[in-house]
Scaffold this active site. Structure first.
Site, PDB file in Angstrom:
ATOM      1  N   ASN A  68     -17.341  -6.821   6.965  1.00 41.34           N
ATOM      2  CA  ASN A  68     -18.791  -6.947   6.777  1.00 41.34           C
ATOM      3  C   ASN A  68     -19.011  -7.937   5.637  1.00 41.34           C
ATOM      4  O   ASN A  68     -18.869  -7.594   4.472  1.00 41.34           O
ATOM      5  CB  ASN A  68     -19.363  -5.574   6.451  1.00 41.34           C
ATOM      6  CG  ASN A  68     -20.863  -5.479   6.550  1.00 41.34           C
ATOM      7  OD1 ASN A  68     -21.443  -4.522   6.079  1.00 41.34           O
ATOM      8  ND2 ASN A  68     -21.525  -6.441   7.185  1.00 41.34           N
ATOM      9  N   ASN A 120     -30.740  -9.279   4.967  1.00 34.65           N
ATOM     10  CA  ASN A 120     -30.011  -9.459   6.215  1.00 34.65           C
ATOM     11  C   ASN A 120     -30.067 -10.909   6.683  1.00 34.65           C
ATOM     12  O   ASN A 120     -30.826 -11.723   6.156  1.00 34.65           O
ATOM     13  CB  ASN A 120     -30.591  -8.545   7.297  1.00 34.65           C
ATOM     14  CG  ASN A 120     -30.434  -7.082   6.952  1.00 34.65           C
ATOM     15  OD1 ASN A 120     -29.371  -6.643   6.543  1.00 34.65           O
ATOM     16  ND2 ASN A 120     -31.518  -6.323   7.102  1.00 34.65           N
ATOM     17  N   ASN A 143     -31.120   4.133   4.571  1.00 35.33           N
ATOM     18  CA  ASN A 143     -31.582   3.265   5.644  1.00 35.33           C
ATOM     19  C   ASN A 143     -31.357   3.998   6.965  1.00 35.33           C
ATOM     20  O   ASN A 143     -30.566   4.935   7.048  1.00 35.33           O
ATOM     21  CB  ASN A 143     -30.873   1.902   5.611  1.00 35.33           C
ATOM     22  CG  ASN A 143     -29.366   2.037   5.619  1.00 35.33           C
ATOM     23  OD1 ASN A 143     -28.820   3.137   5.666  1.00 35.33           O
ATOM     24  ND2 ASN A 143     -28.666   0.924   5.574  1.00 35.33           N
ATOM     25  N   HIS A 176     -30.373   5.145  10.835  1.00 37.68           N
ATOM     26  CA  HIS A 176     -29.273   4.993  11.798  1.00 37.68           C
ATOM     27  C   HIS A 176     -29.540   5.860  13.015  1.00 37.68           C
ATOM     28  O   HIS A 176     -30.142   6.939  12.921  1.00 37.68           O
ATOM     29  CB  HIS A 176     -27.944   5.404  11.168  1.00 37.68           C
ATOM     30  CG  HIS A 176     -27.512   4.524  10.046  1.00 37.68           C
ATOM     31  ND1 HIS A 176     -26.707   3.425  10.230  1.00 37.68           N
ATOM     32  CD2 HIS A 176     -27.798   4.572   8.720  1.00 37.68           C
ATOM     33  CE1 HIS A 176     -26.506   2.832   9.064  1.00 37.68           C
ATOM     34  NE2 HIS A 176     -27.169   3.510   8.136  1.00 37.68           N
ATOM     35  N   ASN A 231     -30.475   0.844  12.559  1.00 40.07           N
ATOM     36  CA  ASN A 231     -29.086   0.493  12.821  1.00 40.07           C
ATOM     37  C   ASN A 231     -28.607   1.375  13.978  1.00 40.07           C
ATOM     38  O   ASN A 231     -29.065   2.512  14.138  1.00 40.07           O
ATOM     39  CB  ASN A 231     -28.219   0.754  11.589  1.00 40.07           C
ATOM     40  CG  ASN A 231     -28.654  -0.089  10.406  1.00 40.07           C
ATOM     41  OD1 ASN A 231     -28.379  -1.272  10.326  1.00 40.07           O
ATOM     42  ND2 ASN A 231     -29.359   0.538   9.463  1.00 40.07           N
ATOM     43  N   ARG A 260     -29.213  -3.450  11.952  1.00 39.59           N
ATOM     44  CA  ARG A 260     -30.614  -3.863  11.886  1.00 39.59           C
ATOM     45  C   ARG A 260     -30.741  -5.162  11.089  1.00 39.59           C
ATOM     46  O   ARG A 260     -30.340  -5.244   9.931  1.00 39.59           O
ATOM     47  CB  ARG A 260     -31.440  -2.758  11.230  1.00 39.59           C
ATOM     48  CG  ARG A 260     -32.912  -3.061  11.061  1.00 39.59           C
ATOM     49  CD  ARG A 260     -33.654  -1.927  10.375  1.00 39.59           C
ATOM     50  NE  ARG A 260     -33.204  -1.684   9.019  1.00 39.59           N
ATOM     51  CZ  ARG A 260     -33.866  -0.969   8.115  1.00 39.59           C
ATOM     52  NH1 ARG A 260     -35.011  -0.402   8.438  1.00 39.59           N
ATOM     53  NH2 ARG A 260     -33.379  -0.781   6.909  1.00 39.59           N
ATOM     54  N   CYS A 271     -20.031  -1.229   8.892  1.00 38.70           N
ATOM     55  CA  CYS A 271     -21.258  -0.826   8.192  1.00 38.70           C
ATOM     56  C   CYS A 271     -20.933   0.436   7.411  1.00 38.70           C
ATOM     57  O   CYS A 271     -20.610   1.468   8.014  1.00 38.70           O
ATOM     58  CB  CYS A 271     -22.389  -0.579   9.188  1.00 38.70           C
ATOM     59  SG  CYS A 271     -23.926   0.002   8.421  1.00 38.70           S
ATOM     60  N   GLY A 272     -21.001   0.358   6.086  1.00 36.43           N
ATOM     61  CA  GLY A 272     -20.651   1.498   5.248  1.00 36.43           C
ATOM     62  C   GLY A 272     -21.597   2.669   5.422  1.00 36.43           C
ATOM     63  O   GLY A 272     -21.169   3.812   5.608  1.00 36.43           O
ATOM     64  N   THR A 273     -22.896   2.389   5.374  1.00 38.13           N
ATOM     65  CA  THR A 273     -23.852   3.482   5.583  1.00 38.13           C
ATOM     66  C   THR A 273     -23.753   4.010   7.010  1.00 38.13           C
ATOM     67  O   THR A 273     -23.954   5.200   7.264  1.00 38.13           O
ATOM     68  CB  THR A 273     -25.290   3.036   5.288  1.00 38.13           C
ATOM     69  OG1 THR A 273     -25.620   1.909   6.104  1.00 38.13           O
ATOM     70  CG2 THR A 273     -25.473   2.688   3.820  1.00 38.13           C
TER      71      THR A 273
END
Length: 271
Positions: free
Chosen positions: A15, A66, A152, A154, A185, A204, A212-214
């Site tokens: 990423n 982003n 955020n 997901h 996301n 997203r 994607c860590g989150t």
């Protein structure tokens, strides 16, 4: 007026973002430059732009944009990269670093060997999830997934074969589904033998990303909620593996993984 800005290209599990010390090289229109610099053929090429800044409430601040110019609240992979950046650039000598983000203050723990940061563990906070799955229709197909927020949004969809999912076809329609007014996301997750999870991501504002860590944290939260895994797993994304643990006592999720300095360079900026 044209001036030169020093940047670092870094990635966490593939990423990749452009990192700029915003104190030394202030960027006045980061949304516009995120689009321009993230372009793979005419710019630097990345999933977006990260500004490292001062903070009144933490050791450092982070803003992340982003590839489409939209501002994200949080990025786990970027947080790990910032931990590596601030330590190896001599901005701190501490191995515990606090980072202000739009989704709150995150705590980073750096694993250092011979002056280099090998891994970073990030306290990602408590997930917020809808315990009951949601069903949506996108692109003419129905999908059942779990809505999870890690600061955020997901939407985690479990599948028997993550590799067969055409992310470029289904990702945009799910991201912009009316159920998600701020977009979302999207993670397609497959539980593997041994309890590991294979995860693929439509991010997203950026599209298909290597990790994607989150998203990895959201995927674990959804998996535990559905009794599919234990509370500590390895999540394997396209770009690499992350160790994710949901602490039952504190309710917080910790993410551990590497961070890689790819290269540094100079780019002209016209304002």
């Amino acid at each position: 007026m044209t001036r030169k800005i020093r940047f670092h290209k870094m990635h966490g599990a593939g990423n990749d973002y452009i990192y700029i010390n915003n104190v030394i090289y202030p960027v006045s229109r980061p949304d516009e430059f995120a689009v321009k610099w993230s372009a793979p053929h005419t710019g630097i090429g990345s999933d977006g732009l990260v500004l490292i800044d001062e903070s009144k409430v933490a050791d450092f601040g982070m803003r992340i944009f982003n590839a489409d110019g939209s501002e994200a609240k949080m990025c786990g992979n970027a947080s790990r990269c910032i931990g590596k950046y601030v330590y190896e650039q001599g901005l701190t000598t501490e191995t515990r670093v606090t980072l202000e983000t739009l989704s709150g203050i995150k705590e980073l723990h750096l694993s250092v060997k011979n002056g280099k940061v090998e891994e970073v563990t990030v306290d990602m906070g408590k997930p917020s999830l809808e315990k009951q799955p949601a069903e949506i229709e996108a692109g003419g197909k129905k999908y059942t997934g779990t809505i999870v927020s890690m600061g955020n949004p997901h939407f985690v969809i479990f599948t028997e074969d993550a590799e067969s999912v055409d992310l470029s076809a289904v990702g945009p329609s799910i991201e912009r589904h009316p159920l998600f007014p701020d977009r979302t996301n999207v993670e397609f997750a497959q539980v593997l033998h041994g309890g590991e999870i294979r995860m693929r991501v439509w991010e997203r504002g950026s599209g298909i990303t290597q990790a994607c860590g989150t998203g990895a944290c959201a995927t674990l939260a959804a998996a535990v909620n559905a009794a599919k895994t234990e509370r500590k797993v390895i999540v394997r994304a396209d770009g690499g593996a992350l160790t994710i643990e949901w602490d039952e006592r504190t309710g917080t999720i910790r993410m551990t993984g590497g961070a890689v300095m790819v290269y540094e360079g100079i780019i002209d900026i016209t304002e």
